[in-house]
Scaffold this active site. Structure first.
Site, PDB file in Angstrom:
ATOM      1  N   LYS A  44      95.097  63.102  14.587  1.00  0.00           N
ATOM      2  CA  LYS A  44      94.464  62.208  13.422  1.00  0.00           C
ATOM      3  C   LYS A  44      94.714  63.126  11.961  1.00  0.00           C
ATOM      4  CE  LYS A  44      89.973  61.489  12.278  1.00  0.00           C
ATOM      5  NZ  LYS A  44      89.901  61.502  10.638  1.00  0.00           N
ATOM      6  N   ASP A  71      94.190  58.062   9.424  1.00  0.00           N
ATOM      7  CA  ASP A  71      93.116  57.618   9.074  1.00  0.00           C
ATOM      8  C   ASP A  71      92.910  57.398   7.391  1.00  0.00           C
ATOM      9  OD1 ASP A  71      90.120  56.732   9.218  1.00  0.00           O
ATOM     10  OD2 ASP A  71      89.411  59.013   9.696  1.00  0.00           O
ATOM     11  N   LYS A  73      91.948  54.445   5.849  1.00  0.00           N
ATOM     12  CA  LYS A  73      90.596  53.471   5.440  1.00  0.00           C
ATOM     13  C   LYS A  73      91.184  52.610   4.561  1.00  0.00           C
ATOM     14  CE  LYS A  73      87.008  56.389   7.484  1.00  0.00           C
ATOM     15  NZ  LYS A  73      87.867  57.449   7.712  1.00  0.00           N
ATOM     16  N   ASP A  76      92.354  46.973  -0.118  1.00  0.00           N
ATOM     17  CA  ASP A  76      92.729  46.688  -1.634  1.00  0.00           C
ATOM     18  C   ASP A  76      92.974  45.090  -1.677  1.00  0.00           C
ATOM     19  OD1 ASP A  76      94.299  46.745  -4.001  1.00  0.00           O
ATOM     20  OD2 ASP A  76      94.736  48.650  -3.510  1.00  0.00           O
ATOM     21  N   THR A 126      79.777  55.369   8.828  1.00  0.00           N
ATOM     22  CA  THR A 126      78.304  55.940   9.572  1.00  0.00           C
ATOM     23  C   THR A 126      77.542  56.830   8.411  1.00  0.00           C
ATOM     24  OG1 THR A 126      79.733  57.575  10.109  1.00  0.00           O
ATOM     25  CG2 THR A 126      79.178  55.817  11.607  1.00  0.00           C
ATOM     26  N   ARG A 218      86.486  69.803  14.481  1.00  0.00           N
ATOM     27  CA  ARG A 218      85.827  70.973  14.612  1.00  0.00           C
ATOM     28  C   ARG A 218      85.715  71.884  15.809  1.00  0.00           C
ATOM     29  NH1 ARG A 218      81.496  69.361  10.292  1.00  0.00           N
ATOM     30  NH2 ARG A 218      81.752  67.571  11.340  1.00  0.00           N
TER      31      ARG A 218
HETATM   32  O1  C5P Z   1      84.915  67.795  13.151  1.00  0.00           O
HETATM   33  P1  C5P Z   1      84.270  66.512  13.867  1.00  0.00           P
HETATM   34  O2  C5P Z   1      84.882  66.364  15.343  1.00  0.00           O
HETATM   35  O3  C5P Z   1      83.030  66.292  13.520  1.00  0.00           O
HETATM   36  O4  C5P Z   1      85.405  65.411  13.042  1.00  0.00           O
HETATM   37  C1  C5P Z   1      85.264  64.058  13.418  1.00  0.00           C
HETATM   38  C2  C5P Z   1      86.394  63.624  12.484  1.00  0.00           C
HETATM   39  O5  C5P Z   1      86.052  61.933  12.726  1.00  0.00           O
HETATM   40  C3  C5P Z   1      86.579  63.947  11.053  1.00  0.00           C
HETATM   41  O6  C5P Z   1      88.016  63.929  11.008  1.00  0.00           O
HETATM   42  C4  C5P Z   1      85.893  62.700  10.518  1.00  0.00           C
HETATM   43  O7  C5P Z   1      86.208  62.401   8.959  1.00  0.00           O
HETATM   44  C5  C5P Z   1      86.191  61.478  11.402  1.00  0.00           C
HETATM   45  N1  C5P Z   1      84.933  60.562  11.640  1.00  0.00           N
HETATM   46  C6  C5P Z   1      83.862  60.653  11.451  1.00  0.00           C
HETATM   47  N2  C5P Z   1      82.865  59.608  11.526  1.00  0.00           N
HETATM   48  C7  C5P Z   1      83.199  58.464  11.110  1.00  0.00           C
HETATM   49  C8  C5P Z   1      84.454  58.311  10.825  1.00  0.00           C
HETATM   50  C9  C5P Z   1      85.572  59.379  11.204  1.00  0.00           C
HETATM   51  O8  C5P Z   1      83.253  61.890  11.743  1.00  0.00           O
HETATM   52  N3  C5P Z   1      82.491  57.341  11.303  1.00  0.00           N
END
Ligand code: C5P
Length: 242
Positions: A44, A71, A73, A76, A126, A218
């Site tokens: 992603k 991603d 999002k 427009d 979220t 992460r």
């Molecule tokens: O590091 P982590 O596993 O928390 O990252 C989750 C990924 O999913 C990040 O790229 C974050 O921007 C994305 N994301 C999220 N919550 C959402 C939509 C996307 O954590 N509601």
């Protein structure tokens, strides 16, 4: 432009793990993808990397037969969304996010027509709760009701999938039905740091709740051994999906 054929077998369990390349530069992303090797088939790219050379890097990944989730999002006016989505489809991405406004979803579905790109709708971010919606001018509907309403609109417009927290997946599934993809972030293997994610579930739980793909950044990106971290999650997914 002819796109490379993807040698990863259809239904490859590794595709269920989407690794978030949440890094600041293409050099870091390239090094990370190299370390993860065969354990990672789906990546992603979000704002951070997209606006730091990430679109060329997306082409590079696709050229290596990896799948790419952009991603972005998008939201427009319809014409701009439709033409933007057409460009993303030409690039060869597999997933693209748009905000779940009916006009935007309709335009995105028109822009991707005739291609393999799948449109994923983000219902309500979220990070938004009911108070944030009031502040934004949506005083008459709760976040949960808005998620349900937009998921229903996405279903009615034939949108390919929904991005939602794993904790919302069961409810969203009951609205969108079995054929719509559900893609969930907020995944943490047991024993790993939650970071700023508040509603986390394990990979096993994410699959059990009905997610088709799990987005993990992460726990892999910051791991001492990213390949081993990715392999462990794929193993867990394989066991849960069996
Ligand atoms: O590091 P982590 O596993 O928390 O990252 C989750 C990924 O999913 C990040 O790229 C974050 O921007 C994305 N994301 C999220 N919550 C959402 C939509 C996307 O954590 N509601």
């Amino acid at each position: 432009m002819s796109l490379p054929t993807n040698p990863i077998p259809a239904g490859d369990i590794r595709d269920k793990l989407i690794i978030g390349l949440d890094v600041a530069s293409v050099e870091e992303a390239r090094a990370l993808v190299g370390r993860i090797g065969e354990a990672g088939t789906f990546y992603k790219i979000g704002y951070q990397l997209a606006y730091a050379g990430g679109f060329d890097f997306a082409r590079e990944l696709i050229g290596q037969c990896k799948k790419v989730f952009l991603d972005l999002k998008l939201h427009d006016i319809g014409n701009t969304v439709e033409e933007g989505v057409r460009s993303v489809a030409k690039l060869g991405a597999t997933f693209l996010t748009v905000h779940a406004y009916p006009q935007t979803m309709r335009a995105a579905m028109a822009g991707k027509a005739g291609t393999d790109l799948k449109i994923l709708a983000v219902t309500v971010l979220t990070s938004y709760d009911d108070n944030d919606l009031v502040e934004a001018g949506y005083a008459s509907i709760s976040a949960a009701e808005l998620v349900a309403r937009r998921a229903g609109q996405a279903r009615d417009l034939g949108v390919d999938g929904i991005v939602c927290a794993a904790t919302e997946a069961e409810r969203v599934r009951s609205i969108v039905g079995p054929d719509c993809l559900i893609v969930t972030p907020g995944i943490r293997p047991a024993g790993t740091d939650a970071g700023d994610q508040k509603r986390i579930v394990t990979p096993t739980e994410g699959i059990r709740l009905g997610a088709n793909h799990l987005v993990v950044a992460r726990p892999i990106v910051k791991a001492a051994d990213p390949r081993a971290a990715a392999e462990a999650i794929v193993r867990e997914i394989a066991q849960s999906a069996a």
